[in-house]
Design a protein around this motif. Structure first.
Motif, PDB file in Angstrom:
ATOM      1  N   UNK A 149       6.809  -4.866  31.513  1.00 31.57           N
ATOM      2  CA  UNK A 149       8.359  -5.174  31.277  1.00 31.57           C
ATOM      3  C   UNK A 149       9.062  -4.348  30.325  1.00 31.57           C
ATOM      4  N   UNK A 150       8.338  -3.531  29.577  1.00 31.53           N
ATOM      5  CA  UNK A 150       8.896  -2.398  28.748  1.00 31.53           C
ATOM      6  C   UNK A 150       8.054  -1.966  27.763  1.00 31.53           C
ATOM      7  N   UNK A 151       8.426  -0.789  27.353  1.00 30.42           N
ATOM      8  CA  UNK A 151       7.636  -0.303  26.143  1.00 30.42           C
ATOM      9  C   UNK A 151       8.143  -0.228  24.671  1.00 30.42           C
ATOM     10  N   UNK A 152       7.738  -0.668  23.932  1.00 29.85           N
ATOM     11  CA  UNK A 152       8.141  -1.014  22.587  1.00 29.85           C
ATOM     12  C   UNK A 152       7.519   0.031  21.400  1.00 29.85           C
ATOM     13  N   UNK A 153       8.335   0.287  20.309  1.00 32.02           N
ATOM     14  CA  UNK A 153       7.535   1.021  19.141  1.00 32.02           C
ATOM     15  C   UNK A 153       6.833   0.231  18.264  1.00 32.02           C
ATOM     16  N   UNK A 154       5.553   0.661  18.094  1.00 25.63           N
ATOM     17  CA  UNK A 154       4.700   0.256  17.475  1.00 25.63           C
ATOM     18  C   UNK A 154       4.504   0.675  15.830  1.00 25.63           C
ATOM     19  N   UNK A 155       5.528   1.933  15.782  1.00 26.71           N
ATOM     20  CA  UNK A 155       5.532   2.567  14.480  1.00 26.71           C
ATOM     21  C   UNK A 155       4.978   4.086  14.621  1.00 26.71           C
ATOM     22  N   UNK A 156       5.268   4.668  13.434  1.00 32.83           N
ATOM     23  CA  UNK A 156       4.653   5.965  13.376  1.00 32.83           C
ATOM     24  C   UNK A 156       3.386   5.782  12.629  1.00 32.83           C
ATOM     25  N   UNK A 157       2.224   6.040  13.136  1.00 32.25           N
ATOM     26  CA  UNK A 157       1.247   5.733  12.344  1.00 32.25           C
ATOM     27  C   UNK A 157       0.626   6.741  11.424  1.00 32.25           C
ATOM     28  N   UNK A 158       0.079   6.222  10.029  1.00 31.14           N
ATOM     29  CA  UNK A 158      -0.293   7.120   9.098  1.00 31.14           C
ATOM     30  C   UNK A 158      -1.698   6.532   8.492  1.00 31.14           C
ATOM     31  N   UNK A 159      -2.378   7.067   7.776  1.00 32.45           N
ATOM     32  CA  UNK A 159      -3.685   6.777   7.409  1.00 32.45           C
ATOM     33  C   UNK A 159      -3.793   6.171   5.835  1.00 32.45           C
ATOM     34  N   UNK A 160      -4.317   5.166   5.616  1.00 32.66           N
ATOM     35  CA  UNK A 160      -4.369   4.345   4.462  1.00 32.66           C
ATOM     36  C   UNK A 160      -5.925   4.348   4.049  1.00 32.66           C
ATOM     37  N   UNK A 161      -6.099   4.312   2.841  1.00 34.53           N
ATOM     38  CA  UNK A 161      -7.312   4.073   2.278  1.00 34.53           C
ATOM     39  C   UNK A 161      -7.434   3.777   0.761  1.00 34.53           C
ATOM     40  N   UNK A 162      -8.488   3.497   0.232  1.00 33.21           N
ATOM     41  CA  UNK A 162      -8.606   2.828  -1.109  1.00 33.21           C
ATOM     42  C   UNK A 162      -9.439   3.741  -2.073  1.00 33.21           C
ATOM     43  N   UNK A 163      -9.659   4.967  -1.478  1.00 40.38           N
ATOM     44  CA  UNK A 163     -10.547   5.906  -2.165  1.00 40.38           C
ATOM     45  C   UNK A 163      -9.682   7.128  -2.702  1.00 40.38           C
ATOM     46  N   UNK A 164      -8.918   7.985  -1.989  1.00 40.64           N
ATOM     47  CA  UNK A 164      -7.975   9.095  -2.593  1.00 40.64           C
ATOM     48  C   UNK A 164      -7.070   9.272  -1.492  1.00 40.64           C
ATOM     49  N   UNK A 165      -6.134  10.265  -1.899  1.00 40.26           N
ATOM     50  CA  UNK A 165      -5.175  10.496  -0.737  1.00 40.26           C
ATOM     51  C   UNK A 165      -5.711  11.392   0.098  1.00 40.26           C
ATOM     52  N   UNK A 166      -5.201  11.243   1.479  1.00 37.19           N
ATOM     53  CA  UNK A 166      -5.399  12.095   2.571  1.00 37.19           C
ATOM     54  C   UNK A 166      -4.607  13.240   2.698  1.00 37.19           C
ATOM     55  N   UNK A 167      -4.978  14.340   2.432  1.00 35.85           N
ATOM     56  CA  UNK A 167      -4.079  15.570   2.755  1.00 35.85           C
ATOM     57  C   UNK A 167      -4.572  16.552   3.827  1.00 35.85           C
ATOM     58  N   UNK A 168      -5.730  16.662   4.014  1.00 38.40           N
ATOM     59  CA  UNK A 168      -6.274  17.488   5.067  1.00 38.40           C
ATOM     60  C   UNK A 168      -7.590  16.801   5.733  1.00 38.40           C
ATOM     61  N   UNK A 169      -7.952  17.281   6.854  1.00 41.87           N
ATOM     62  CA  UNK A 169      -9.064  16.725   7.511  1.00 41.87           C
ATOM     63  C   UNK A 169     -10.336  16.515   6.603  1.00 41.87           C
TER      64      UNK A 169
END
Length: 337
Positions: A149-169
């Motif tokens: 019945x319709x598409x909603x926005x689930x948000x722009x997805x980003x990466x989260x972790x407890x070890x270190x920042x993710x800057x590159x693959x």
């Protein structure tokens, strides 16, 4: 003459009987109450559940009580896949689910999960409101007996972790990252060097707390509303997916409604699950990111140079999944990129 009179009398009786029957049937249809049970994994404060409660209030009033809506948030009826299956089977009337969960019934929905498929939310909306969305909806209806019945926005997805920042693959190398139960998401994180771990969303908080996974990927609203900042440290704005939800309803349940109530469900779904939900989701995203910083998380942006590295790392997925899902759906996707 007497015979003709008898025939006319009999016909009059039949007409009268049919009229009474139609009146009774019509009255029963008007008096019948149709209950729509809606499930979601999200909390009451998340936009799609807020939309569900507005939908409930509005449609119950507009239908003069002929439609009653029960909303079950917080994964009370199971995870996305369990509820999608229940909708397909007809044991649940509607679910507000990620489109990823629908790949079980129609694999071509995986095209919406392709990394960096859309430059922004508006281009994603144009695609799902246009030819691409119509194509996928027809497939879902035919294969699973589910009407979207319709598409909603689930948000722009980003990466989260407890070890270190993710800057590159390279920063994902070896990290055990929870992903949605979608072949595209699993493939994406393999291509980026992580160890993808499919898992129901309802299990994520505990798994992070117990450190059975290192991290996951999610939109900022869920980070706040589900208090993931309590068990995670780094939020990296990779923006790898414009995630979408579907207001998915059992086809037989929808078809069981009288025509006027079908129209009401369609109109109210657009009003609340499309227009309203998208609007508040977009407005609140920046606010949620600010709240993450206030709650002690380190938030980092991705430089253009590193963004290019992410895009290049996942390019093999496009040829792989075009072969798996077919050229038709990717041709439609390209119209909106």
């Amino acid at each position: 003459m007497l015979f003709a009179k008898s025939i006319r009398c009999m016909l009059a009786c039949v007409v009268a009987f049919v009229s009474v029957l139609c009146f009774v049937t019509s009255t029963e249809a008007r008096d019948k109450v149709y209950t729509i049970r809606i499930g979601s994994i999200s909390a009451e404060t998340i936009p799609e559940v807020r939309a569900a409660y507005e939908f409930k209030k509005d449609i119950e009033k507009a239908s003069s009580g002929r439609i009653k809506v029960d909303v079950f948030p917080n994964g009370a009826l199971g995870g996305d896949r369990q509820m999608a299956e229940a909708v397909s089977l007809g044991t649940l009337d509607m679910v507000l689910t990620t489109t990823s969960a629908l790949t079980t019934y129609e694999p071509e929905f995986g095209v919406l999960d392709m990394p960096f498929a859309f430059s922004n939310a508006e281009s994603a909306f144009a695609a799902v409101d246009g030819e691409l969305g119509q194509y996928l909806n027809k497939k879902l209806e035919d294969s699973a007996g589910i009407i979207n019945l319709g598409y909603m926005l689930n948000g722009v997805r980003h990466m989260v972790n407890s070890t270190h920042p993710i800057n590159e693959p390279a920063d994902l190398e070896g990290l055990k990252m929870r992903v949605m139960e979608s072949p595209v998401y699993i493939g994406m994180f393999k291509a980026l060097g992580a160890n993808p771990t499919p898992m129901s969303f309802t299990e994520v908080y505990t798994s992070l707390q117990q450190k059975t996974i290192d991290g996951f990927e999610v939109s900022a609203n869920f980070m706040i509303e589900m208090k993931f900042y309590e068990v995670q440290k780094y939020y990296s704005l990779t923006g790898h997916t414009i995630s979408l939800l579907a207001a998915a309803m059992n086809k037989n349940k929808f078809e069981s409604l009288p025509d006027d109530l079908k129209s009401l469900v369609i109109d109210m779904s657009k009003k609340w699950f499309v227009d309203y939900q998208r609007s508040i989701s977009l407005k609140e995203d920046a606010t949620y990111i600010a709240q993450l910083k206030e709650n002690g998380m380190e938030v980092n942006s991705i430089t253009p140079e590193n963004h290019t590295k992410f895009v290049k790392a996942v390019q093999t997925l496009y040829s792989e999944f075009e072969e798996k899902l077919g050229t038709d759906v990717f041709t439609l996707l390209k119209k909106y990129q």
